[in-house]
Enzyme design. Structure first.
Site, PDB file in Angstrom:
ATOM      1  N   CYS A 206      19.828 -72.902 -40.357  1.00 45.21           N
ATOM      2  CA  CYS A 206      20.302 -72.305 -41.606  1.00 45.21           C
ATOM      3  C   CYS A 206      19.257 -72.473 -42.718  1.00 45.21           C
ATOM      4  O   CYS A 206      18.927 -73.597 -43.109  1.00 45.21           O
ATOM      5  CB  CYS A 206      21.631 -72.947 -42.013  1.00 45.21           C
ATOM      6  SG  CYS A 206      22.214 -72.452 -43.640  1.00 45.21           S
TER       7      CYS A 206
ATOM      8  N   CYS B   2      25.512 -42.286 -39.232  1.00 44.45           N
ATOM      9  CA  CYS B   2      26.823 -41.907 -38.705  1.00 44.45           C
ATOM     10  C   CYS B   2      26.684 -41.326 -37.293  1.00 44.45           C
ATOM     11  O   CYS B   2      25.988 -40.320 -37.082  1.00 44.45           O
ATOM     12  CB  CYS B   2      27.468 -40.894 -39.652  1.00 44.45           C
ATOM     13  SG  CYS B   2      28.857 -40.007 -38.946  1.00 44.45           S
TER      14      CYS B   2
ATOM     15  N   CYS C 279      28.137 -37.651 -36.840  1.00 42.82           N
ATOM     16  CA  CYS C 279      27.697 -36.602 -37.763  1.00 42.82           C
ATOM     17  C   CYS C 279      26.866 -35.512 -37.082  1.00 42.82           C
ATOM     18  O   CYS C 279      26.940 -34.343 -37.449  1.00 42.82           O
ATOM     19  CB  CYS C 279      26.905 -37.202 -38.925  1.00 42.82           C
ATOM     20  SG  CYS C 279      27.945 -38.112 -40.101  1.00 42.82           S
TER      21      CYS C 279
END
Length: 533
Positions: free
Chosen positions: A97, A436, A439
């Site tokens: 982290c 998308c 699309c």
């Protein structure tokens, strides 16, 4: 030599961190002072540039000895450490982290500072990735997490990841919420800490107003509160004190250093005063303070994006403008060289500036603004004033206006009004985004549909498409792609939505019925495949 110095510095930092961590459960009765002396010696050698190979070995040995003094929490002892110690400050981290790595040295600095103040708080760290059972047992649910346990009761730290913020928070939770200063020497020593603090002057430390001050000091977790009953001491901390019997002010380490409280001595008003005034005239946006900027009670925020060398030329001018909008507008600087910080903002605006840029954001409404004028004092002043008065027009992303028009007109944010809302034609609009997955197929059908109706000679029907990922308009609020909308010429305010699951034949039938167009099947064969219609 440079690599050696980096290694040495890292060793010193690690030693500092380890020594700062209080021992929760030690069998070794050895004296910490010897290790601390080694730390100081290594640090001094590093400052003088004298730390050679032998110095590095000595530092590594000191680190090893310091590590042997500390009980690191694991699955077996974490819960017991919390239950058997009255006050424990725990850092839950993970080795991978990045934010944990950034917090580690600051946590260590806070531990050392509290130890020097005589705090009885014990410090511990837990690798939550390696010991998930222990992490779960003590309430570590993410990384990094800082938890304070007071007699077994858990308090989660949510402040800035800085030494001062951690120290202030721990002291408020484990002792007096306000530090009492009663001598000139103590006041002058306190000023050397160069931190933001609230100072209160109260005769005899009693009365309703003093009680409200203490309540505010307890509730406000980030800013250190100090109190005194000596006017001469108070004047060292806040020179502007006159003859007031009681006084409250905020002191900051920046050009606009002193802020006097003029409200009623009530907890909520004191906290609001501190919250509104604790930020500097220009807040430098960082990973550490991002959460506090987003959550600031000052909802109108003006951002300057610039490289550091460009900002140097603007800083004094921006500070002067900021003085006129204190507590009303927060002015923030974002270094564009820090891509992780700047890019999300600039993407939100659809900008890739090559020179300093000023934007604004209203966090209460989610509204964006862009200053398109030259950056100077007058223009920035006007921009901030219009933002404050609510007369500044919102900014919507837009691609450049296209030069050519095809059978399917490309609409951008700047042309949405003229191409769609103000067009005398019926408009069939395809709203899409490049990422998308559905699309592409819809786009092919829309292209066939456009060719079909164009061949029919339907001059009163226009086909258009807009990439909503880079173009915005207040009248186009779409969050699902693709979206197909038909804007009838007689009522552009109420577009008709078409299901994106429609096939080509259904789309043609929909347009025909809504616009009362003659039979679509009269078109010559080949314009659209007959079995599709």
């Amino acid at each position: 030599m440079r690599a050696r110095r980096v290694v040495a510095a890292a060793a010193v930092l690690l030693l500092f961190a380890v020594v700062a961590v209080a021992r929760l459960d030690l069998d070794d009765d050895g004296d910490d002072s010897e290790v601390l002396d080694e730390l100081l010696a290594v640090d001094e050698e590093e400052e003088r540039g004298e730390l050679g190979g032998g110095g590095e070995a000595a530092a590594a040995e000191a680190v090893r000895r310091a590590q042997s003094m500390v009980l690191v929490l694991d699955n077996d002892n974490a819960r017991r450490a919390v239950e058997e110690n009255a006050e424990v400050l725990l850092l839950g981290y993970a080795p991978w982290c990045e934010r944990s790595a950034q917090l580690m040295p600051r946590f260590a600095e806070a531990a050392a500072a509290l130890r020097a103040m005589g705090s009885a708080v014990a410090f511990a760290k837990l690798d939550g990735e390696r010991y998930p059972k222990a992490a779960s047992a003590v309430g570590v649910k993410g990384f990094p997490t800082v938890l304070l346990f007071v007699n077994g009761t858990e308090h989660q730290f949510t402040g800035l990841h800085t030494k001062d913020a951690i120290v202030t928070w721990v002291r408020k939770k484990t002792g007096a919420p306000a530090s009492r200063i009663q001598s000139k020497d103590s006041a002058e020593e306190f000023l050397k800490k160069d931190q933001t603090f609230a100072v209160g002057l109260f005769k005899n430390f009693e009365g309703a107003e003093y009680e409200e001050f203490v309540k505010a000091a307890t509730s406000e977790n980030e800013v250190q509160f100090v109190e005194t009953n000596d006017r001469n001491v108070a004047k060292i901390l806040f020179p502007g004190i006159a003859s007031e019997e009681q006084f409250l002010g905020l002191v900051k380490s920046e050009p606009e250093k002193f802020e006097k409280f003029n409200g009623a001595f009530e907890e909520k008003e004191i906290i609001q005063f501190v919250e509104l005034n604790k930020f500097p005239l220009i807040t430098v946006f960082t990973d550490l303070n991002s959460g506090k900027v987003y959550g600031s009670p000052i909802k109108l925020q003006v951002f300057t994006f610039a490289e550091a060398y460009d900002f140097e030329d603007l800083e004094s001018m921006i500070q002067e403008v900021a003085r006129g909008f204190k507590t009303k507008i927060m002015l923030i600087y974002v270094d564009t060289a820090e891509e992780k910080l700047a890019k999300p903002f600039l993407t939100l605006y659809g900008l890739e500036p090559e020179k300093p840029t000023v934007t604004a954001f209203d966090t209460s409404k989610g509204t964006k603004y862009l200053m398109e004028a030259e950056i100077n004092a007058k223009n920035l002043q006007d921009f901030c004033l219009s933002l404050l008065e609510g007369t500044l027009p919102p900014y919507f992303r837009s691609e450049p206006v296209p030069e050519e028009k095809g059978p399917i007109e490309k609409v951008v944010g700047r042309t949405f009004d003229s191409s769609v809302l103000e067009s005398p034609q019926n408009v069939f609009l395809e709203v899409h985004a490049p990422w998308c997955v559905d699309c592409e197929a819809i786009s092919k059908n829309v292209e066939k549909l456009a060719k079909h109706f164009n061949d029919l000679g339907q001059t009163n029907l226009k086909f258009a498409r807009i990439d909503a990922s880079v173009n915005e308009h207040p009248k186009l609020q779409i969050n699902n792609y693709p979206t197909l909308l038909l804007y009838p010429a007689q009522d552009k305010s109420n577009p008709i939505k078409l299901s994106k699951k429609s096939n080509l034949k259904d789309m043609a039938k929909f347009v025909k019925e809504k616009l009362q167009i003659a039979d679509v099947e009269t078109v010559a064969a080949g314009d659209i495949v007959k079995d599709e219609l």
